[in-house]
Design a protein around this motif. Structure first.
Motif, short mmCIF file in Angstrom:
data_model
loop_
_atom_site.label_atom_id
_atom_site.label_comp_id
_atom_site.label_asym_id
_atom_site.label_seq_id
_atom_site.Cartn_x
_atom_site.Cartn_y
_atom_site.Cartn_z
N SER A 42 3.45 31.71 -44.38
CA SER A 42 4.45 32.64 -43.85
C SER A 42 5.67 32.67 -44.75
N ASP A 157 1.48 38.96 -41.14
CA ASP A 157 1.53 37.51 -40.89
C ASP A 157 0.72 37.18 -39.65
N GLU A 158 -0.45 36.63 -39.86
CA GLU A 158 -1.38 36.33 -38.76
C GLU A 158 -1.38 37.44 -37.73
#
Ligand SMILES: Nc1ncnc2c1ncn2[C@@H]1O[C@H](COP(=O)(O)OP(=O)(O)OP(=O)(O)O)[C@@H](O)[C@H]1O
Ligand SMILES: [Mg+2]
Lengths: 324, 247
Positions: A42, A157-158
């Protein structure tokens, strides 16, 4: 090359979150940043987006030096794990936000929003509030919102991290198809190796703030650069001092396999169509073998059966590294 | 609902009934009395002014408390509640010491309309700070980051994302602040001097009626305050919905 990250280091106090990271992410590709929790994925993505700044190193986006550009000037689309929806705006307004800021003509905005909502299959929800959508729908809305401004790169991000397994699987396939349609350079973070192997053109493995390996999914799976990458991309077991994947182990009830190790089955576990067998060899190794249910039935495997195991010829085993 | 009725509706109804008992004549007399009207006007206008100021200052203070880091922050966070926690007459004494004839900071507000303003501002400060603070704390930072990555400046993000999110809290605090303002008594009675037509507020005026045994007129004024408060709450709610939707 679309995104060039050079020698980026990031510290939080004494803690080094990224250490001298250099990666280049090619234009038009779908790249996965893969690694364990806390590895720095991240952080790297946020530095590319300008939401965090690097302590050292530079970022180039499409040939533009972006190291000191604020996020709003980078023209980067960002999709957050927890959707980051604008709660008080309708779905259509959310998607229109970036265009309204750019003061585009009203009818152009309307047209574009319509087009994007169609792309993410949300056209019938245009006038709903985000709170009236499911998680998967919210994330698709967030994706449309990010795509609205025609970003040079799309960073996720995810994106599916907060969704259940089935929706996750659907959305990752959908993301792959969407990418083939839209072709925007995309980087997505995941700690799920299956997700990375399935959808990406290229995988960057990050661990403890360092890049462990960069390559295509096949490359990484078949030729892992080190034990960490091998272990992270899939399960590993040791046979005769060689590390292999459990499905790359041949098992037989007679000693016909050359150089096979003899052992006894200590456990048989059925997982769907697969059977996982643990073999305790006479050499003291605990070998995990994966085979299909029909194969296991044909061999008549059960706890206590004496078997011989060896790496499948043609698989690419790694020698166990000596400690130190 | 029953509890709400017992606690709120019955006493309110009693006041209205009481004022009606005096008949329409008493009611009209009380309201058209010039001194009463002056008191009402001062109270309402000052409360409106203070509430408007609180909406800006309260939001800023809440922002600073949630978002900034500085030494003494925890103490400031505690101090905010003091005007609220003090018995109002104590607040009055504090204000008298601070802005009275012997003011250590050279502000002599005694017996002026400024005194009314200061007293009301003092006791109503915590309302908006305390309603906005939790909403700000819960607001996810990634929402602001999303706006920034879409090209929004800090100002645009504030106006279109943060403000609409805070609006319900700001206006809820404003309603409390206004209601407290128009009913304030203890904290301003010492400093304002209660000069008829100049610094006399409604609550003081009502007390005068009561002391004179004129319960009906006091109830009439009370009813008017009640109506003003209701109007204010409705107006604030309407504006709040506008702001929240504008985004
Ligand atoms: N703002 C911050 N302050 C201090 N430490 C931080 C901050 N942000 C991240 N870290 C630390 O940096 C490391 C890397 O964090 P990062 O969020 O990049 O990990 P990640 O690879 O995305 O992990 P995950 O898969 O859990 O999201 C972590 O150990 C984290 O504790
Ligand atoms: Mg992360």
């Amino acid at each position: 090359m679309s995104i060039e990250v050079r020698n980026v280091t990031k510290r939080f106090g004494d803690f080094v979150a990224l250490e001298d990271v250099t990666v280049s992410l090619p234009t038009g590709q779908l790249t996965a940043l893969l690694g364990p929790s806390g590895g720095g994925k991240s952080t790297l993505l946020r530095i590319i987006a300008g939401l965090d700044t690097a302590d050292e190193g530079t970022i180039d986006i499409e040939g533009t030096e972006a190291t000191n550009l604020p996020a709003r000037k980078r023209n980067v689309g960002f999709v957050f794990q927890h959707y980051a929806v604008f709660k008080h705006m309708t779905v259509a307004k959310n998607v229109a936000f970036g265009l309204e800021i750019r003061k585009r003509p009203k009818d152009e905005i309307e047209h574009r929003v319509d087009e994007l909502l169609r792309l993410v299959h949300l056209q019938q929800f245009a006038h709903r509030l985000p709170s009236q959508l499911s998680g998967g729908q919210r994330q698709r809305m967030a994706l449309a919102r990010a795509l609205a401004v025609e970003p040079k790169v799309l960073l996720l991000d995810e994106p599916f991290g907060a969704l259940d397994a089935k929706v996750r699987r659907e959305l990752r396939e959908w993301l792959r198809r969407l990418h083939d349609e839209v072709h925007v350079t995309t980087v997505f973070v995941t700690h799920d190796q299956e997700e990375a192997l399935e959808v990406s053109d290229e995988i960057v493995v990050i661990n403890e703030g360092r890049v462990e390996q960069i390559g295509s999914p096949d490359d990484l799976y078949d030729h892992p650069a080190n034990d960490f990458v091998m272990g992270f991309l899939g399960e590993v077991t040791t046979v005769n001092g060689q590390k292999v994947r459990p499905h790359d182990v041949d098992i037989s009830t007679t000693p016909i396999l050359a150089g096979a190790a003899q052992g006894t089955i200590s456990r048989v576990l059925r997982v769907g169509f697969q059977v996982r067998v643990n073999v305790l060899t006479d050499g003291g190794e605990d070998v995990t073998v994966e085979l299909t249910k029909s194969h296991a039935n044909a061999l008549g495997l059960g706890e206590g059966t004496t078997v011989w195991v060896t790496p499948t010829p043609g698989s690419i085993p790694r020698m166990v590294e000596k400690a130190g | 609902m029953l509890w709400f009725s017992l606690l709120v509706l019955i006493p309110l109804a009693a006041v209205v009934v009481k004022s009606a008992e005096g008949g329409w004549g008493t009611f009209a007399d009380a309201v058209t009395n010039r001194q009463t009207f002056a008191a009402l006007r001062l109270t309402v206008l000052t409360s409106v002014g203070v509430t408007a100021l609180n909406m800006v200052m309260g939001t800023i203070i809440a922002w600073v408390l949630v978002r900034d880091r500085f030494p003494g922050k925890a103490i400031l966070d505690l101090v905010i509640d003091i005007p609220f926690a003090l018995p109002t007459i104590v607040a009055g004494l504090v204000l008298l010491a601070l802005y009275g004839p012997t003011s250590p900071i050279g502000v002599h507000a005694a017996n002026t309309r400024l005194a009314v303003f200061l007293a009301i501002a003092f006791v109503t400060l915590p309302f908006i700070v305390r309603t906005v603070q939790p909403v700000l704390e819960e607001m996810e930072r990634d929402v602001e980051e999303a706006a920034a990555s879409l090209g929004a400046s800090r100002f645009t993000t504030f106006r279109r994302i943060i403000l609409p999110t805070l609006a319900p809290a700001i206006f809820a605090g404003a309603a409390l602040s206004f209601a407290r303002g128009i009913s304030e008594y203890g904290s301003l009675v010492l400093l304002s001097g209660n000069l008829p037509y100049r610094t006399e507020v409604t609550s003081v005026r009502m007390l005068t009626y009561l002391e004179g045994g004129d319960t009906a007129s006091a109830a009439a004024v009370a009813t008017i305050l009640l109506v003003v408060a209701l109007l204010a709450i409705v107006t604030l709610d309407v504006i709040q919905r506008r702001v929240a939707r504008r985004g």
